[in-house]
Design an enzyme around this catalytic site. Structure first.
Site, PDB file in Angstrom:
ATOM      1  N   GLY A  51       0.823  -1.212   0.000  1.00  0.00           N
ATOM      2  CA  GLY A  51       0.000   0.000   0.000  1.00  0.00           C
ATOM      3  C   GLY A  51       0.851   1.253   0.000  1.00  0.00           C
ATOM      4  O   GLY A  51       0.660   2.159  -0.812  1.00  0.00           O
ATOM      5  N   ALA A 232      10.212  -9.021 -16.749  1.00  0.00           N
ATOM      6  CA  ALA A 232      11.068  -8.610 -17.865  1.00  0.00           C
ATOM      7  C   ALA A 232      10.356  -8.666 -19.211  1.00  0.00           C
ATOM      8  O   ALA A 232      10.809  -8.071 -20.196  1.00  0.00           O
ATOM      9  CB  ALA A 232      12.316  -9.495 -17.897  1.00  0.00           C
ATOM     10  N   THR A 257      12.274  -5.804  -5.928  1.00  0.00           N
ATOM     11  CA  THR A 257      11.265  -5.447  -4.926  1.00  0.00           C
ATOM     12  C   THR A 257      10.557  -4.144  -5.305  1.00  0.00           C
ATOM     13  O   THR A 257      11.211  -3.158  -5.643  1.00  0.00           O
ATOM     14  CB  THR A 257      11.925  -5.276  -3.538  1.00  0.00           C
ATOM     15  N   ALA A 258       9.227  -4.176  -5.228  1.00  0.00           N
ATOM     16  CA  ALA A 258       8.368  -3.001  -5.478  1.00  0.00           C
ATOM     17  C   ALA A 258       8.268  -2.622  -6.949  1.00  0.00           C
ATOM     18  O   ALA A 258       7.696  -1.568  -7.265  1.00  0.00           O
ATOM     19  CB  ALA A 258       8.792  -1.789  -4.652  1.00  0.00           C
ATOM     20  N   ALA A 259       8.768  -3.466  -7.853  1.00  0.00           N
ATOM     21  CA  ALA A 259       8.616  -3.145  -9.286  1.00  0.00           C
ATOM     22  C   ALA A 259       7.132  -3.080  -9.653  1.00  0.00           C
ATOM     23  O   ALA A 259       6.693  -2.168 -10.362  1.00  0.00           O
ATOM     24  CB  ALA A 259       9.336  -4.185 -10.138  1.00  0.00           C
ATOM     25  N   GLY A 260       6.362  -4.051  -9.161  1.00  0.00           N
ATOM     26  CA  GLY A 260       4.920  -4.047  -9.448  1.00  0.00           C
ATOM     27  C   GLY A 260       4.227  -2.841  -8.837  1.00  0.00           C
ATOM     28  O   GLY A 260       3.329  -2.250  -9.447  1.00  0.00           O
ATOM     29  N   ASP A 261       4.635  -2.471  -7.629  1.00  0.00           N
ATOM     30  CA  ASP A 261       4.031  -1.305  -6.967  1.00  0.00           C
ATOM     31  C   ASP A 261       4.374  -0.019  -7.720  1.00  0.00           C
ATOM     32  O   ASP A 261       3.553   0.891  -7.840  1.00  0.00           O
ATOM     33  CB  ASP A 261       4.542  -1.192  -5.522  1.00  0.00           C
TER      34      ASP A 261
END
Ligand code: RIB
Length: 320
Positions: A51, A232, A257-261
């Site tokens: 979040g 990728a 880490t946090a690429a999707g966020d």
């Protein structure tokens, strides 16, 4: 609309309901096997939580962000609150639990940048939605953004408030759990990775045609648009106009880490500005490509000018 143009409108307002975690980040040569003792390379405590990361992702792309969540009455909670405020995020609706510690995530990052994460929710489990206050915050907002790292009944409550207020909902159902039948039609945009898309749709989601089919199956449950992130390989976007594959630029991953966020934050901010879905997906891909070249969750999320200076991804293609 181009990838580089300035905003179409005033900065959009976005309300994020979700988790805040202190990430305990261990750099390791590889994930240890059962019974193996391994010497790690480093350890760091960095602000995270899906979040909070998504809130920061929206704010660094220019959105005005309001965060609803819950931290513990401890030093980690204070640090996470302060981190959001440094990004200009409104924390007036950030609650404090007296009986639980701030959420913690153990993030193990291997040398190739891939991660393994265990979350202990702590105070995140104590967030309570105040429907009247949320409705006030949603007045004039472009999106309510939510994930599944806080209790599902509270997420469902928040989505219902947004839907009744006429505010669009962008849901990232991660960690993946079944979505109640009644909720599907209240979601405008579903953002999900390919593993979660396979699990939620009950279909294989390995190659691009399979991902497109899984996304179409999810969209058929009542969502206006579905975006499946593929690491990728970029992302697949599905809306009424069909399915498109958006490739990602090639970069050297340091920490995913946090690429999707980061992707989601840039996507939400761009959609909130009124950009078309494909333009927003391309901005999300550029933001995520920068994120994975940097360590940590929130420290790795790029500002808008860095995204706009970054190389354009290859053109998208239609999928059958
Ligand atoms: O998406 C990355 C995040 O997942 C980390 O920051 C960790 O806190 C977990 O919530």
């Amino acid at each position: 609309m181009s990838d580089t143009a300035s905003p179409l409108r005033l900065p959009p307002a976005i309300v994020v309901v979700g988790s805040l975690n202190m990430d305990l980040v261990l750099r390791v040569p590889h994930a240890p096997a059962a019974g193996e003792t391994l010497l790690g390379r480093s350890i760091a405590s960095l602000p995270g939580g899906k979040g909070a990361n998504q809130a920061v992702g929206c704010a660094r792309q220019g959105a005005r962000v309001h965060m609803v969540g819950c931290v513990g009455a401890d030093a980690h909670g204070q640090a996470l609150r302060r981190a959001l405020e440094l990004d200009g995020i409104d924390t007036a609706a950030l609650q404090t639990a007296d009986t639980a510690p701030t959420g913690t995530a153990l993030v193990m990052v291997e040398d190739d940048g891939q991660n393994r994460i265990v979350v202990v929710p702590g105070a995140n489990d104590f967030v309570r939605i105040d429907a009247a206050a949320l409705a006030r915050h949603l007045d004039g907002a472009a999106f309510l953004v939510a994930q599944f790292e806080t209790p599902l009944d509270q997420v469902a409550l928040a989505i219902g408030v947004a839907h009744r207020a006429g505010c669009k909902v962008l849901l990232n159902p991660s960690p993946v759990q079944a979505i109640d039948d009644a909720l599907w039609s209240q979601i405008d945009t579903l953002v999900i990775n390919e593993v979660e898309a396979g699990a939620l749709s009950g279909r294989p989601a390995d190659d691009l045609p399979q991902v497109a089919a899984a996304a179409r199956a999810l969209r058929a449950r009542g969502v206006a648009r579905v975006v499946v992130t593929l690491g990728a390989r970029g992302a697949v976007a599905v809306d009424a106009a069909g399915a498109r594959h958006h490739p990602a630029p090639v970069v050297d991953a340091v920490d995913t880490t946090a690429a999707g966020d980061t992707f989601l934050g840039a996507l939400a901010a761009a959609l909130g500005e009124g950009r078309a879905l494909d333009d927003a997906v391309r901005l999300g891909i550029r933001a995520a490509a920068i994120c994975i070249t940097r360590p940590g969750a929130q420290p790795s999320i790029p500002m808008r000018d860095a995204v706009l200076r970054s190389p354009l991804p290859p053109a998208w293609t239609l999928l059958p």
